[in-house]
Design an enzyme around this catalytic site. Structure first.
Site, mmCIF file in Angstrom:
data_model
loop_
_atom_site.group_PDB
_atom_site.id
_atom_site.type_symbol
_atom_site.label_atom_id
_atom_site.label_comp_id
_atom_site.label_asym_id
_atom_site.label_seq_id
_atom_site.Cartn_x
_atom_site.Cartn_y
_atom_site.Cartn_z
ATOM 1 N N THR A 89 0.822 -1.212 0.000
ATOM 2 C CA THR A 89 0.000 0.000 0.000
ATOM 3 C C THR A 89 0.853 1.258 0.000
ATOM 4 O O THR A 89 1.997 1.254 0.456
ATOM 5 C CB THR A 89 -0.924 0.041 1.232
ATOM 6 O OG1 THR A 89 -0.115 0.010 2.418
ATOM 7 C CG2 THR A 89 -1.889 -1.127 1.228
ATOM 8 N N ASN A 147 1.265 4.532 1.801
ATOM 9 C CA ASN A 147 0.923 5.128 3.090
ATOM 10 C C ASN A 147 0.975 6.652 2.914
ATOM 11 O O ASN A 147 2.057 7.228 2.781
ATOM 12 C CB ASN A 147 1.922 4.662 4.156
ATOM 13 C CG ASN A 147 1.541 5.114 5.549
ATOM 14 O OD1 ASN A 147 0.614 5.890 5.718
ATOM 15 N ND2 ASN A 147 2.269 4.642 6.542
ATOM 16 N N GLU A 153 -4.096 4.381 3.763
ATOM 17 C CA GLU A 153 -3.268 3.548 2.904
ATOM 18 C C GLU A 153 -4.071 3.088 1.691
ATOM 19 O O GLU A 153 -5.207 2.638 1.836
ATOM 20 C CB GLU A 153 -2.746 2.327 3.667
ATOM 21 C CG GLU A 153 -1.918 2.689 4.895
ATOM 22 C CD GLU A 153 -1.419 1.456 5.628
ATOM 23 O OE1 GLU A 153 -0.708 0.643 5.004
ATOM 24 O OE2 GLU A 153 -1.756 1.296 6.814
#
Length: 319
Positions: free
Chosen positions: A212, A214, A260
């Site tokens: 992901t 962030n 995220e």
């Protein structure tokens, strides 16, 4: 579009213009009516359309610590106003000294001396000047004195969002805080967006097979309630379908709230240090803690599948 920060940035040879004033956080559909009318009048008269707004939000100066969550940073508002046809945005630094400016002085120093207003377009409850003492009626009186017209536009649109409440920034913030991004989208006329720089996190998503981005969001950003959402991850002008997680990562006893975004069906992305935007299209599920990592991975896979379906159903992303 021209962008000015402070009265001193306005060109000295600036001619007459059509002006509208307000925080315009989110540039929602009610705001769009007012701004759109200002642009329309400007085109009729052959003069520029100017939006006057403030930074920081006036409430933070008048009542420190009360800064509301923001639906859009100033540069995003300027982009949206450009799409509406606005020619210039004046961002006035809102200081304690500025907050003490009387309504009459505001009219004289901003609307008359600097912007040479020919028409001022506002909503019916517009207030301005020290202690918000300036009213629409007072503005009309000042217009008669200084030779500018005041036009009032009813900005109160309503729909299904918020149970039929009139559209407003306050209602939009509430819906976002509740995770009702569908309602927020109805008011805004587009998905709610958060922006920020991609920073390194714990990298657990990568370890689980779902890396992901962030996103370190901008200060005072209005962030949706904890949960999983479907949306878009915007990077360098490209919109990627995404599954978005908001929360403290309860599976790993996290304490810091994060946003995220997992770019669906994309591999090998290196987004660290890049400024990105995340659009929230639809709510998928609330945040939960699972009995095992296997259950968590299965849940994420289901989230991604559902997010893909929701994004495809919504069609082309917003710019």
């Amino acid at each position: 579009m021209q962008r000015w920060r402070g009265l001193e940035d306005i060109p000295q040879d600036w001619g007459r213009s059509v002006v509208t004033i307000g925080s315009y956080d989110g540039v929602h559909r009610g705001h769009q009516l007012i701004i759109g009318r200002a642009v329309e009048r400007a085109r009729e008269l052959g003069v520029p359309a100017v939006v006057v707004t403030f930074d920081p939000h006036p409430s933070e100066v008048v009542r420190p610590g009360s800064h509301p969550p923001l639906l859009a940073p100033h540069h995003r508002r300027a982009e949206l106003m450009t799409e509406l046809g606005v020619d210039a945005v004046l961002i006035l630094p809102f200081t304690k000294e500025f907050s003490k400016l009387s309504p009459a002085d505001f009219v004289a120093k901003v609307l008359v001396d600097k912007l040479h207003a020919r028409v001022v377009v506002e909503g019916p409850n517009f207030r301005f000047g020290h202690k918000a003492a300036g009213t629409v009626d007072f503005l009309v009186e000042q217009g008669e004195t200084y030779d500018f017209e005041v036009e009032i536009v009813d900005l109160y649109v309503s729909g299904s969002a918020g149970g039929g409440e009139p559209f407003s920034s306050t209602l939009t913030r509430r819906l976002v805080a509740e995770g009702d991004v569908d309602g927020a989208r109805e008011i805004l006329g587009r998905p709610h967006r958060v922006e920020g720089v991609v920073v390194r996190g714990a990298q657990r998503g990568r370890e689980l097979g779902f890396p992901t981005a962030n996103v370190e969001t901008l200060p005072h950003t209005a962030i949706p309630a904890d949960g999983v959402y479907a949306g878009w991850l915007h990077v360098d002008g490209e919109a990627m379908p995404a599954a978005i997680s908001v929360g403290t990562n309860p599976q790993f006893d996290g304490t810091e709230r994060t946003v995220e975004a997992y770019a669906i069906d994309r591999e090998g992305l290196d987004l660290y240090g890049m400024h990105v935007a995340v659009d929230f299209l639809a709510f998928v599920r609330g945040m939960a803690k699972f009995d095992s990592l296997e259950q968590l991975v299965d849940a994420i896979a289901a989230d991604v599948k559902r997010a893909r379906e929701l994004v495809e159903a919504h069609g082309t992303p917003a710019s």
